[in-house]
Design a protein around this motif. Sequence first.
Motif, PDB file in Angstrom:
ATOM      1  N   GLY A 294      -5.493   8.460   1.371  1.00  0.00           N
ATOM      2  CA  GLY A 294      -4.481   7.756   2.157  1.00  0.00           C
ATOM      3  C   GLY A 294      -4.082   8.464   3.433  1.00  0.00           C
ATOM      4  N   PRO A 295      -5.012   8.637   4.379  1.00  0.00           N
ATOM      5  CA  PRO A 295      -4.689   9.344   5.633  1.00  0.00           C
ATOM      6  C   PRO A 295      -3.685   8.599   6.512  1.00  0.00           C
ATOM      7  CG  PRO A 295      -6.899   8.408   5.730  1.00  0.00           C
ATOM      8  CD  PRO A 295      -6.439   8.259   4.312  1.00  0.00           C
ATOM      9  N   GLY A 296      -3.609   7.267   6.357  1.00  0.00           N
ATOM     10  CA  GLY A 296      -2.609   6.497   7.107  1.00  0.00           C
ATOM     11  C   GLY A 296      -2.789   6.613   8.599  1.00  0.00           C
TER      12      GLY A 296
ATOM     13  N   GLU B   2      -9.247   5.692   2.841  1.00  0.00           N
ATOM     14  CA  GLU B   2      -8.129   4.797   3.170  1.00  0.00           C
ATOM     15  C   GLU B   2      -8.452   3.377   2.695  1.00  0.00           C
ATOM     16  OE1 GLU B   2      -4.839   5.180   4.651  1.00  0.00           O
ATOM     17  OE2 GLU B   2      -4.982   3.127   3.900  1.00  0.00           O
TER      18      GLU B   2
ATOM     19  N   PHE C 194       0.831  -1.206   0.000  1.00  0.00           N
ATOM     20  CA  PHE C 194       0.000   0.000   0.000  1.00  0.00           C
ATOM     21  C   PHE C 194       0.869   1.261   0.000  1.00  0.00           C
ATOM     22  CE2 PHE C 194      -3.522  -2.560   2.296  1.00  0.00           C
ATOM     23  CZ  PHE C 194      -4.095  -2.910   1.085  1.00  0.00           C
ATOM     24  N   GLY C 195       2.142   1.109  -0.285  1.00  0.00           N
ATOM     25  CA  GLY C 195       3.045   2.259  -0.396  1.00  0.00           C
ATOM     26  C   GLY C 195       3.096   3.070   0.897  1.00  0.00           C
ATOM     27  N   GLN C 196       3.136   2.362   2.041  1.00  0.00           N
ATOM     28  CA  GLN C 196       3.047   3.077   3.327  1.00  0.00           C
ATOM     29  C   GLN C 196       4.394   3.604   3.827  1.00  0.00           C
ATOM     30  OE1 GLN C 196       0.830   0.388   5.877  1.00  0.00           O
ATOM     31  NE2 GLN C 196      -1.108   0.897   4.856  1.00  0.00           N
ATOM     32  N   ASN C 197       4.573   4.905   3.692  1.00  0.00           N
ATOM     33  CA  ASN C 197       5.706   5.617   4.290  1.00  0.00           C
ATOM     34  C   ASN C 197       5.065   6.760   5.060  1.00  0.00           C
ATOM     35  OD1 ASN C 197       6.740   4.787   1.283  1.00  0.00           O
ATOM     36  ND2 ASN C 197       8.294   4.448   2.833  1.00  0.00           N
ATOM     37  N   PHE C 198       5.065   6.633   6.371  1.00  0.00           N
ATOM     38  CA  PHE C 198       4.308   7.599   7.184  1.00  0.00           C
ATOM     39  C   PHE C 198       5.159   8.815   7.526  1.00  0.00           C
ATOM     40  CE2 PHE C 198       2.482   3.365   8.078  1.00  0.00           C
ATOM     41  CZ  PHE C 198       1.216   3.581   7.563  1.00  0.00           C
ATOM     42  N   LEU C 199       4.547   9.981   7.393  1.00  0.00           N
ATOM     43  CA  LEU C 199       5.235  11.232   7.737  1.00  0.00           C
ATOM     44  C   LEU C 199       5.381  11.308   9.245  1.00  0.00           C
ATOM     45  CD1 LEU C 199       3.607  14.115   5.691  1.00  0.00           C
ATOM     46  CD2 LEU C 199       6.055  13.772   6.059  1.00  0.00           C
TER      47      LEU C 199
ATOM     48  N   ASP D 179     -10.605   1.962  -2.398  1.00  0.00           N
ATOM     49  CA  ASP D 179      -9.465   2.175  -3.275  1.00  0.00           C
ATOM     50  C   ASP D 179      -9.658   3.497  -4.029  1.00  0.00           C
ATOM     51  OD1 ASP D 179      -7.582   2.141  -5.263  1.00  0.00           O
ATOM     52  OD2 ASP D 179      -7.954   0.066  -5.866  1.00  0.00           O
ATOM     53  N   ALA D 180      -8.736   4.435  -3.800  1.00  0.00           N
ATOM     54  CA  ALA D 180      -8.863   5.755  -4.437  1.00  0.00           C
ATOM     55  C   ALA D 180      -8.904   5.651  -5.969  1.00  0.00           C
ATOM     56  CB  ALA D 180      -7.702   6.652  -4.018  1.00  0.00           C
TER      57      ALA D 180
ATOM     58  N   ASN E  28      -0.596  12.453   0.803  1.00  0.00           N
ATOM     59  CA  ASN E  28       0.765  11.946   0.690  1.00  0.00           C
ATOM     60  C   ASN E  28       0.558  10.621  -0.033  1.00  0.00           C
ATOM     61  OD1 ASN E  28       3.250  10.768   1.061  1.00  0.00           O
ATOM     62  ND2 ASN E  28       3.118  10.681   3.302  1.00  0.00           N
TER      63      ASN E  28
HETATM   64  N1  SAM Z   1      -1.016  10.363   4.944  1.00  0.00           N
HETATM   65  C1  SAM Z   1      -0.165   9.487   5.717  1.00  0.00           C
HETATM   66  C2  SAM Z   1       1.119  10.215   6.061  1.00  0.00           C
HETATM   67  O1  SAM Z   1       1.379  11.256   5.434  1.00  0.00           O
HETATM   68  O2  SAM Z   1       1.833   9.746   6.929  1.00  0.00           O
HETATM   69  C3  SAM Z   1       0.127   8.167   4.972  1.00  0.00           C
HETATM   70  C4  SAM Z   1       0.808   8.295   3.638  1.00  0.00           C
HETATM   71  S1  SAM Z   1       1.325   6.757   2.935  1.00  0.00           S
HETATM   72  C5  SAM Z   1       2.583   7.301   1.820  1.00  0.00           C
HETATM   73  C6  SAM Z   1       0.043   6.346   1.775  1.00  0.00           C
HETATM   74  C7  SAM Z   1      -1.307   6.001   2.374  1.00  0.00           C
HETATM   75  O3  SAM Z   1      -2.217   5.688   1.300  1.00  0.00           O
HETATM   76  C8  SAM Z   1      -1.321   4.762   3.277  1.00  0.00           C
HETATM   77  O4  SAM Z   1      -2.116   5.030   4.405  1.00  0.00           O
HETATM   78  C9  SAM Z   1      -1.961   3.668   2.417  1.00  0.00           C
HETATM   79  O5  SAM Z   1      -2.583   2.653   3.154  1.00  0.00           O
HETATM   80  C10 SAM Z   1      -2.932   4.480   1.588  1.00  0.00           C
HETATM   81  N2  SAM Z   1      -3.271   3.877   0.286  1.00  0.00           N
HETATM   82  C11 SAM Z   1      -2.480   3.117  -0.507  1.00  0.00           C
HETATM   83  N3  SAM Z   1      -3.111   2.788  -1.639  1.00  0.00           N
HETATM   84  C12 SAM Z   1      -4.342   3.377  -1.577  1.00  0.00           C
HETATM   85  C13 SAM Z   1      -5.481   3.375  -2.423  1.00  0.00           C
HETATM   86  N4  SAM Z   1      -5.452   2.763  -3.591  1.00  0.00           N
HETATM   87  N5  SAM Z   1      -6.582   4.060  -2.034  1.00  0.00           N
HETATM   88  C14 SAM Z   1      -6.611   4.715  -0.828  1.00  0.00           C
HETATM   89  N6  SAM Z   1      -5.565   4.734   0.024  1.00  0.00           N
HETATM   90  C15 SAM Z   1      -4.453   4.070  -0.336  1.00  0.00           C
END
Ligand code: SAM
Length: 256
Positions: A39-41, A60, A9-14, A85-86, A105
């Motif tokens: 993607g509020p994470g 999310e 899910f490309g999770q890199n949290f700020l 899914d966005a 993000n």
């Molecule tokens: N906003 C948070 C931050 O800045 O720390 C998290 C950013 S992280 C790079 C990307 C976020 O997008 C994660 O929470 C992930 O689970 C969510 N995500 C990934 N693919 C997605 C999708 N297709 N639709 C919605 N959210 C998605």
Amino acid sequence: MKHRARKRFGQNFLTDEILVRQIVDAINPSSGQLIMEIGPGQAALSLPLAESGAELHLLEIDRDLATRLNSLFLTRDQVHLHIGDALKTDFAGITGGRPFRLVGNLPYNISTPLLFHVLNWNELVIDMHFMLQQEVVKRMAAEPGSKAWGRLSVMVQYHCQVTSLFSVPPEAFTPAPRVQSAIVRLVPHEQPPVEIADMESFRRLVSQAFSMRRKTIRNSLRGLVEIRAIESLGIDPGIRPESLNLAQFAALSNLT
Ligand code: SAM
């Protein structure tokens, strides 16, 4: 329990609070606004966005994170959580057709398709602020004739005014991505900057031209536009696609 970041899910949290503040200041949210966050994470941006009093819609995909977000924002009436899914989301459906601001993000593994997907709502979007790989932001903001000028630059600049705001180092995230990131602001044009007769032909022409970057447009546009038609626009068929500006791509596609 601590959430384990999911690569898929490309999770890199700020996690850098100063940068979070800088990003939120650039967005400049306020009450009365309708803001959608992709993607509020773990809510690094969502919390300060909610503080502004704006009506906030969080989208999310990760159900575990959604459960946490749900408890975090339980008592805030103006925050709404959507699990999904966005890439498949009908944003106008969520906002009931009301204009909205879009922030995120973004997960870097799907950033290009996601950008193309959100451009479908251009008429309802007031502005967008995204964190992306710096290299992607460079391509979005590129000028004709430069190395970074390509399909993404042409398509995004047809729809929006692009401003690269500032870069963000890997250390601002946990886990740290391998690349440098940047914040970009996109503001949809009120009027399209050039006239396009058929959007699908424009998309096809731009894609075909850049799929063979190193070839001259005489070769890469074969089957789409006649050489004489290219010349009739005052364009040399011996140039490569990176030398064409937005207006020239539009004029060429209007001939197809
Ligand atoms: N906003 C948070 C931050 O800045 O720390 C998290 C950013 S992280 C790079 C990307 C976020 O997008 C994660 O929470 C992930 O689970 C969510 N995500 C990934 N693919 C997605 C999708 N297709 N639709 C919605 N959210 C998605």
